[in-house]
Scaffold this motif. Structure first.
Motif, mmCIF file in Angstrom:
data_model
loop_
_atom_site.group_PDB
_atom_site.id
_atom_site.type_symbol
_atom_site.label_atom_id
_atom_site.label_comp_id
_atom_site.label_asym_id
_atom_site.label_seq_id
_atom_site.Cartn_x
_atom_site.Cartn_y
_atom_site.Cartn_z
ATOM 1 N N THR A 239 77.546 -80.879 -56.818
ATOM 2 C CA THR A 239 77.303 -79.940 -57.995
ATOM 3 C C THR A 239 76.535 -80.577 -59.281
ATOM 4 O O THR A 239 76.891 -81.623 -59.539
ATOM 5 N N VAL A 240 75.600 -79.892 -59.718
ATOM 6 C CA VAL A 240 75.025 -80.196 -60.806
ATOM 7 C C VAL A 240 75.350 -79.379 -62.120
ATOM 8 O O VAL A 240 75.430 -78.289 -61.954
ATOM 9 N N LEU A 241 76.149 -79.977 -63.171
ATOM 10 C CA LEU A 241 76.765 -79.284 -64.189
ATOM 11 C C LEU A 241 75.846 -79.301 -65.330
ATOM 12 O O LEU A 241 75.019 -80.121 -65.422
ATOM 13 N N GLU A 242 76.056 -78.223 -66.200
ATOM 14 C CA GLU A 242 75.257 -78.091 -67.363
ATOM 15 C C GLU A 242 76.046 -79.028 -68.429
ATOM 16 O O GLU A 242 77.246 -78.984 -68.596
ATOM 17 N N TYR A 243 75.140 -79.849 -69.060
ATOM 18 C CA TYR A 243 75.657 -80.718 -70.236
ATOM 19 C C TYR A 243 76.342 -79.960 -71.421
ATOM 20 O O TYR A 243 77.499 -80.706 -71.805
ATOM 21 N N MET B 217 80.261 -86.456 -69.790
ATOM 22 C CA MET B 217 79.082 -87.110 -69.918
ATOM 23 C C MET B 217 79.538 -88.738 -70.296
ATOM 24 O O MET B 217 80.517 -88.921 -70.677
ATOM 25 N N PRO B 218 78.639 -89.643 -69.815
ATOM 26 C CA PRO B 218 79.243 -90.953 -70.200
ATOM 27 C C PRO B 218 79.647 -91.431 -71.328
ATOM 28 O O PRO B 218 80.637 -92.125 -71.590
ATOM 29 N N ILE C 86 78.182 -85.993 -58.068
ATOM 30 C CA ILE C 86 78.595 -84.889 -59.197
ATOM 31 C C ILE C 86 77.854 -85.423 -60.293
ATOM 32 O O ILE C 86 77.980 -86.608 -60.760
ATOM 33 N N THR C 87 76.653 -84.667 -60.580
ATOM 34 C CA THR C 87 76.000 -84.822 -61.844
ATOM 35 C C THR C 87 76.121 -83.884 -62.698
ATOM 36 O O THR C 87 76.505 -82.786 -62.797
ATOM 37 N N TYR C 88 75.018 -83.790 -63.890
ATOM 38 C CA TYR C 88 74.760 -83.055 -64.676
ATOM 39 C C TYR C 88 73.358 -82.944 -65.366
ATOM 40 O O TYR C 88 72.675 -84.092 -65.209
ATOM 41 N N LYS C 89 72.960 -81.821 -65.923
ATOM 42 C CA LYS C 89 71.504 -81.637 -66.132
ATOM 43 C C LYS C 89 71.279 -81.691 -67.919
ATOM 44 O O LYS C 89 72.146 -80.960 -68.372
#
Length: 432
Positions: free
Chosen positions: A237-241, A284-285, A359-362
């Protein structure tokens, strides 16, 4: 639930099963793409990684990882050894634990106590332990279960069962009021999902139950915590920041093949199956350290509201498992046992799980980065029951119900002997 819909998460069982199949069959190729190459393949980090593995008492071999990586670099894809070396490299990469927080890495082998919370309970009589109290009140059955699921199993009867449900309602309602979204999860998961979250599923020391592969078509296991299924729900899944941090919670049964012969851990202290309310946060990190403190604060407030006395511990490297960057434990005082017992923990796993599950975010510039995942036990029922019963006992052997739970128990303030469910006694058959 608008927040969840906006992420484009899988919204039906078919999609979820598709993700599980993909993770089971294609995760190996993703591992090589998603690992932190700047860290794991960096020869300047070799000594630090070796020392980290040693302090965490892990089984990874970073020298072998570098050796296999170099071998693979010198092979063509069509070489007959390419697939074999690739599989060996992936296997070794998965054994390398997460980094360790700088405040923890040199802690040694003992946890650091951060604080004590709540009034220490005092009695004008010798407090009894959970087993003795509940046996007299006919509220728990842990003995003579050989004809059922055997040792480390239990029945909760009458008002003690009601107390479990009141705890679940109270904790879940509190999380929902604090911005968590509730997801109910499957308890049977592919082995690859569990291993990608950092849990060992093989060997004599594993706590994971595996379903018989001769009777089932897939390599399936019973989940030990809903954190695993929640992480899998977000896989690929790509999540929105702008939607991070994402806060999820779940109520599930947990299955663990734990064993113990310690007298203080008899009864329901260490069992094979129990109910747990779990918290799971995706960030986010730069948000994850604050999110860990939020998890810990949630736990402290909830346990303090129950009138418990407990201590908060920052755990040393060898207690972090493979996945945690930092972990806090909470140990409650159990008067009848005359000891502190762990009732909760929370962990920051940074990008350890998100890299394995993709699992990432843009970000605003379109750049895609791996999220950080965190988990925390809101309540694990058996041990919390032990702490509540032993703390709330009176001289007559009855149990006081914490004020915040009474509205979930039809206003009951005291638990007495369970009379409606018959007390069972073992009858030995006489030889004729």
């Amino acid at each position: 639930m608008n927040q969840i819909k906006n992420f484009g998460f899988p919204n039906n069982c078919g999609k979820l099963c598709q993700i599980f199949r993909c993770l089971s069959s294609g995760a190996e190729n993703n591992i090589l793409k998603s690992i932190n190459k700047e860290y794991l393949y960096n020869t300047n980090e070799l000594k630090n990684i070796e020392e980290n593995i040693k302090k965490r008492k892990g089984v990874g071999n970073i020298k072998l990882v570098v050796e296999l990586k170099n071998k693979l670099s010198n092979l063509h894809r069509n070489d007959q050894k390419f697939a074999e070396i690739t599989n060996q490299l992936i296997k070794e990469l998965l054994l390398i634990p997460n980094k360790t927080h700088p405040n923890v890495v040199n802690m040694g082998n003992k946890p650091k106590q951060l604080r004590q919370v709540g009034k220490f309970p005092e009695f004008n009589f010798k407090p009894k332990d959970f087993h003795d109290i509940t046996k007299r009140l006919n509220m728990v059955r842990t003995e003579h279960l050989g004809n059922l699921s055997g040792n480390k199993s239990y029945y909760l009867l009458g008002e003690l069962a009601e107390l479990e449900y009141s705890i679940i309602k109270y904790f879940t309602n509190n999380l929902l009021e604090n911005g968590f979204e509730l997801i109910l999860v499957p308890d049977i998961l592919p082995r690859s999902i569990i291993e990608n979250c950092g849990m060992n599923t093989r060997g004599e020391r594993t706590q994971v139950y595996t379903l018989d592969p001769n009777l089932h078509n897939a390599d399936l296991c019973l989940s030990g915590t809903s954190e695993i299924a929640l992480a899998a729900y977000l896989a690929d899944t790509v999540l929105e920041y702008g939607n991070l941090p994402l806060k999820l919670c779940s109520v599930s049964r947990c299955y663990r093949a734990e064993t113990s012969s310690i007298a203080e851990e008899r009864g329901i202290f260490r069992v094979h199956e129990f109910t747990k309310v779990e918290m799971f946060i995706v960030t986010m990190p730069e948000q994850s350290e604050d999110a860990l403190e939020e998890l810990r604060n949630n736990q402290e407030k909830l346990f303090e509201s129950l009138g418990l006395h407990f201590k908060v511990l920052d755990m040393p490297p060898h207690e972090l498992g493979a996945q945690a960057y930092r972990k806090y434990d909470i140990e409650a005082w159990m008067p009848g046992r005359n000891m502190y017992g762990e009732i909760s923990s929370c962990s920051n796993c940074t990008d350890f799980q998100s890299r394995r599950l993709n699992i990432t975010y843009k970000m605003p510039d379109g750049f895609v980065e791996y999220v950080h995942t965190l988990n925390g036990t809101a309540c694990a029922i058996p041990r919390l029951l032990i702490a509540l019963v032993e703390t709330g006992q009176d001289s007559k052997g009855f149990i006081s119900v914490p004020n915040v739970l009474q509205k979930h128990m039809k206003g009951k303030s005291v638990i007495g002997k369970q009379k409606k469910i018959p007390e069972l006694k073992l009858i030995k058959n006489k030889k004729k």
